[in-house]
Design an enzyme around this catalytic site. Structure first.
Site, PDB file in Angstrom:
ATOM      1  N   ASP A   1       0.813  -1.214   0.000  1.00 34.33           N
ATOM      2  CA  ASP A   1       0.000   0.000   0.000  1.00 34.33           C
ATOM      3  C   ASP A   1       0.854   1.275   0.000  1.00 34.33           C
ATOM      4  O   ASP A   1       0.504   2.267   0.638  1.00 34.33           O
ATOM      5  CB  ASP A   1      -0.946  -0.002   1.205  1.00 34.33           C
ATOM      6  CG  ASP A   1      -1.954   1.127   1.156  1.00 34.33           C
ATOM      7  OD1 ASP A   1      -2.283   1.584   0.051  1.00 34.33           O
ATOM      8  OD2 ASP A   1      -2.401   1.574   2.227  1.00 34.33           O
ATOM      9  N   TYR A   2       1.977   1.253  -0.714  1.00 35.50           N
ATOM     10  CA  TYR A   2       2.725   2.504  -0.892  1.00 35.50           C
ATOM     11  C   TYR A   2       1.910   3.451  -1.757  1.00 35.50           C
ATOM     12  O   TYR A   2       1.307   3.055  -2.762  1.00 35.50           O
ATOM     13  CB  TYR A   2       4.078   2.227  -1.545  1.00 35.50           C
ATOM     14  CG  TYR A   2       5.110   1.675  -0.601  1.00 35.50           C
ATOM     15  CD1 TYR A   2       5.807   2.508   0.280  1.00 35.50           C
ATOM     16  CD2 TYR A   2       5.393   0.317  -0.571  1.00 35.50           C
ATOM     17  CE1 TYR A   2       6.746   2.004   1.158  1.00 35.50           C
ATOM     18  CE2 TYR A   2       6.335  -0.209   0.298  1.00 35.50           C
ATOM     19  CZ  TYR A   2       7.017   0.646   1.164  1.00 35.50           C
ATOM     20  OH  TYR A   2       7.938   0.133   2.027  1.00 35.50           O
ATOM     21  N   GLU A   3       1.905   4.736  -1.368  1.00 29.50           N
ATOM     22  CA  GLU A   3       1.124   5.737  -2.083  1.00 29.50           C
ATOM     23  C   GLU A   3       1.955   6.920  -2.553  1.00 29.50           C
ATOM     24  O   GLU A   3       1.458   7.783  -3.286  1.00 29.50           O
ATOM     25  CB  GLU A   3      -0.034   6.209  -1.186  1.00 29.50           C
ATOM     26  CG  GLU A   3      -0.915   5.042  -0.734  1.00 29.50           C
ATOM     27  CD  GLU A   3      -2.127   5.466   0.075  1.00 29.50           C
ATOM     28  OE1 GLU A   3      -2.359   6.702   0.196  1.00 29.50           O
ATOM     29  OE2 GLU A   3      -2.854   4.583   0.573  1.00 29.50           O
ATOM     30  N   HIS A   4       3.228   6.965  -2.125  1.00 29.68           N
ATOM     31  CA  HIS A   4       4.154   8.028  -2.532  1.00 29.68           C
ATOM     32  C   HIS A   4       5.483   7.370  -2.871  1.00 29.68           C
ATOM     33  O   HIS A   4       5.858   6.356  -2.261  1.00 29.68           O
ATOM     34  CB  HIS A   4       4.327   9.051  -1.409  1.00 29.68           C
ATOM     35  CG  HIS A   4       3.035   9.554  -0.845  1.00 29.68           C
ATOM     36  ND1 HIS A   4       2.287  10.530  -1.455  1.00 29.68           N
ATOM     37  CD2 HIS A   4       2.347   9.196   0.280  1.00 29.68           C
ATOM     38  CE1 HIS A   4       1.202  10.770  -0.743  1.00 29.68           C
ATOM     39  NE2 HIS A   4       1.199   9.965   0.314  1.00 29.68           N
TER      40      HIS A   4
END
Length: 300
Positions: free
Chosen positions: A147-150
């Site tokens: 769930d990396y978002e950046h």
């Protein structure tokens, strides 16, 4: 449903008392990120489906007041007082249809965003495999969610690091399932689609964050979004989602379950996931019960 389709749906069977649940549908919920004293035992569990709890989050940042990237050395950032190793074992022993995983990355840590950062592919993978194996074994976990978002790395580097990590954990029999959690943002999609193109085979679920769309989303728009993401990823692995916090998307009291019924009628409802148990606690998990009841009836 034809006998052949029913047979396929029942390939994976698990018994729970007098109940049978299939591998065809799954309910998943993120838990522990907000430190709201929620426990696994607070959340309703329908015995006729698979239920996955996803501990949120393990992050490769240092602990403390000024967290910084660690190049793949993961630390626990979820509510480990209420969601401890003994509590993981307890909920799995009480409910044979429950599995527990962890999610890595997330949106933020402290007051800053969590950026995927790798000093080198080899060193990040080595550190990540070692640190996550230790946490997964300590907590008796079954799977991992990405769930990396950046990102402070190119899509290619992200894809190689995450692909190698998940492949190694599966090959080492540390985990039995893996998922990704993208959403409809240009940078995010570029990174996850690069990962999907190179390593789709090692991922079992796509936890697409449909709640990242606008709050004005209609049922028709939601169904169109689903078809768009089914073409980007594998529609057979794509799960629908809603949030119980203040974020957007099609809310469960505004048409989400109507959309689910539409997908169910077309054989496209593979599962539902929720962000998050922490936010649902105040309302008594009303929509979790509704989601699980719908899924339990999906393939009967």
């Amino acid at each position: 449903m034809s006998h052949w389709k029913l047979f396929l749906a029942l390939i994976i069977l698990h018994a729970h008392g007098d109940h049978i649940f299939t591998g065809a549908v799954v309910f998943r919920e993120y838990i522990g990120a907000n430190f709201d004293n929620v426990r696994f035992s607070d959340v309703p569990i329908n015995p006729n489906i698979q239920v996955h709890f996803i501990l949120s989050f393990a992050i490769d940042y240092t602990l403390g007041s000024s967290p910084t990237p660690t190049n793949g050395k993961f630390n626990i950032f979820w509510d480990s007082d209420n969601l401890s190793p003994s509590q993981v074992l307890s909920i799995k022993r009480q409910h044979s249809n429950v599995k527990v995983g962890l999610s890595i990355g997330g949106d933020s840590v402290g007051s800053r965003s969590v950026d995927f950062t790798a000093f080198s592919i080899d060193s990040w993978v080595s550190n990540a495999v070692s640190s996550l194996t230790r946490v997964i074994k300590q907590y008796h976990l079954d799977g991992i969610d990405i769930d990396y978002e950046h990102f402070d790395a190119t899509p290619t580097i992200f894809a190689q690091c995450i692909g190698r990590l998940v492949t190694t954990l599966k090959n080492n029999r540390v985990i039995s399932f893996a998922s990704i959690a993208p959403f409809d943002d240009g940078e995010v999609q570029r990174h996850y689609l690069a990962l999907w193109r190179s390593s789709a085979r090692v991922f079992d679920y796509v936890n697409f964050q449909f709640y990242a769309y606008d709050r004005s989303t209609t049922v028709a728009q939601f169904l169109r979004f689903f078809d768009e993401q089914a073409s980007n990823y594998d529609g057979r692995k794509l799960l629908v989602s809603f949030s119980t916090d203040s974020s957007g998307g099609l809310k469960p009291d505004k048409g989400f379950f109507t959309a689910c019924q539409n997908l169910k009628s077309k054989g496209k409802l593979n599962g539902i996931f929720v962000w998050s148990a922490d936010d649902s606690k105040a309302s008594g998990f009303r929509f979790e019960r509704q989601s699980q009841a719908l899924l339990a009836k999906s393939y009967k």
